[in-house]
Write an enzyme that holds these catalytic residues in place. Structure first.
Site, PDB file in Angstrom:
ATOM      1  N   ILE A   6      -7.539   6.684   6.404  1.00  0.00           N
ATOM      2  CA  ILE A   6      -6.547   6.742   5.332  1.00  0.00           C
ATOM      3  C   ILE A   6      -5.970   5.355   5.095  1.00  0.00           C
ATOM      4  O   ILE A   6      -5.425   4.738   6.008  1.00  0.00           O
ATOM      5  CB  ILE A   6      -5.401   7.721   5.682  1.00  0.00           C
ATOM      6  N   ASN A  78      -5.810   5.778  -0.490  1.00  0.00           N
ATOM      7  CA  ASN A  78      -4.465   6.140  -0.937  1.00  0.00           C
ATOM      8  C   ASN A  78      -3.617   4.923  -1.299  1.00  0.00           C
ATOM      9  O   ASN A  78      -2.715   5.029  -2.125  1.00  0.00           O
ATOM     10  CB  ASN A  78      -3.770   6.948   0.177  1.00  0.00           C
ATOM     11  N   TYR A 145      -1.613  -1.045 -13.925  1.00  0.00           N
ATOM     12  CA  TYR A 145      -1.740   0.186 -13.138  1.00  0.00           C
ATOM     13  C   TYR A 145      -2.665   1.180 -13.837  1.00  0.00           C
ATOM     14  O   TYR A 145      -3.571   1.756 -13.201  1.00  0.00           O
ATOM     15  CB  TYR A 145      -0.358   0.796 -12.935  1.00  0.00           C
ATOM     16  N   LYS A 149      -6.307   2.518 -12.271  1.00  0.00           N
ATOM     17  CA  LYS A 149      -6.550   3.926 -11.965  1.00  0.00           C
ATOM     18  C   LYS A 149      -7.651   4.518 -12.849  1.00  0.00           C
ATOM     19  O   LYS A 149      -8.413   5.377 -12.413  1.00  0.00           O
ATOM     20  CB  LYS A 149      -5.253   4.722 -12.106  1.00  0.00           C
ATOM     21  N   THR A 178       8.514   8.708  -3.699  1.00  0.00           N
ATOM     22  CA  THR A 178       8.112   7.643  -2.783  1.00  0.00           C
ATOM     23  C   THR A 178       8.735   6.320  -3.214  1.00  0.00           C
ATOM     24  O   THR A 178       9.435   6.237  -4.224  1.00  0.00           O
ATOM     25  CB  THR A 178       6.576   7.489  -2.772  1.00  0.00           C
TER      26      THR A 178
END
Length: 239
Positions: A6, A78, A145, A149, A178
């Site tokens: 991860i 991630n 961003y 993605k 987050t």
């Protein structure tokens, strides 16, 4: 026993996944720039994913520790960044480069190393790329961003065609409480015209917790029909 690698494992979703998968008795190898002493996984690897040329060597060190008798091998890409927030003309070259590197280039290189090193394992193999709805819809102020993605989604589609023996998915995890959300709320309306919407999401309790999102992701991985699910998906479609 299953083995998981991860990235971005020290905080947010990555930390929650590390804890929950470890609690299930699996091997969990985490990659992040730093870790707390109580990180719950099998072994942490402190590493800056911007150092892309060193990723294959790092993955080799991780694979040296993975038991040969694991039933599955899963890479979860991630790690990511929302920076820079701002219109394209105002974004600094170094920040744009770092954004694309962390959100797209590093997952591509990490996945390539994973595929090569996992070739001799008889275990089920999976690559899970944590994407975003921003990769499928344009947002003012998020050009770097969104582009990263979107690229991650398309890279996932390519892997699905190239490696039929590896289940690849690019999953949008929803809006999660987050540090990334904090950074969004700290931006200006000039840089991000939708900022008031994101402040509302927080004020009205509309954000998922990292633990809730990790639980949803693990349930998705445990589905009997997981192998036939669409490559590009949204976690909220399976709640």
């Amino acid at each position: 026993m299953e083995a998981y690698i991860i990235t971005g494992a020290s905080k947010g979703i990555g930390n929650a996944l590390s804890r929950q998968l470890t609690d299930k008795g699996h091997q969990v190898y985490g990659i992040a720039r730093s870790f707390s002493e109580d990180w719950p996984g099998t072994k942490p690897f402190e590493f800056d994913l911007l150092n892309t040329s060193d990723i294959p060597e790092l993955m080799g060190r991780i694979f040296d520790l993975i038991s040969e008798d694991v039933t599955s091998l899963t890479l979860i890409n991630n790690a990511g960044t929302i920076s820079p927030i701002g219109f394209a003309e105002n974004n600094q070259a170094a920040e744009v480069s770092n954004s694309v590197t962390l959100n797209l280039t590093a997952p591509m290189i990490t996945s390539g190393a994973f595929i090569s090193l996992a070739a001799d394992f008889a275990a089920q193999k999976r690559i899970i790329n944590i994407s975003s709805g921003a990769g499928r819809k344009a947002y003012e102020g998020w050009s770097s961003y969104c582009a990263g993605k979107a690229g991650l989604d398309h890279f996932s589609l390519c892997l699905a065609k190239e490696y039929k023996d590896i289940k690849t998915m690019s999953i949008a995890p929803g809006i999660i409480d987050t540090g990334m959300q904090e950074k969004i709320r700290e931006s200006s309306e000039t840089d991000f015209p939708m900022i008031e919407n994101f402040k509302m999401y927080k004020n009205q309790g509309m954000l998922s917790t990292p633990d809730q999102t990790a639980e949803q992701l693990i349930r998705l991985l445990e589905r009997e029909d997981f192998k036939v699910l669409e490559t590009i998906t949204d976690i909220r479609d399976y709640v």
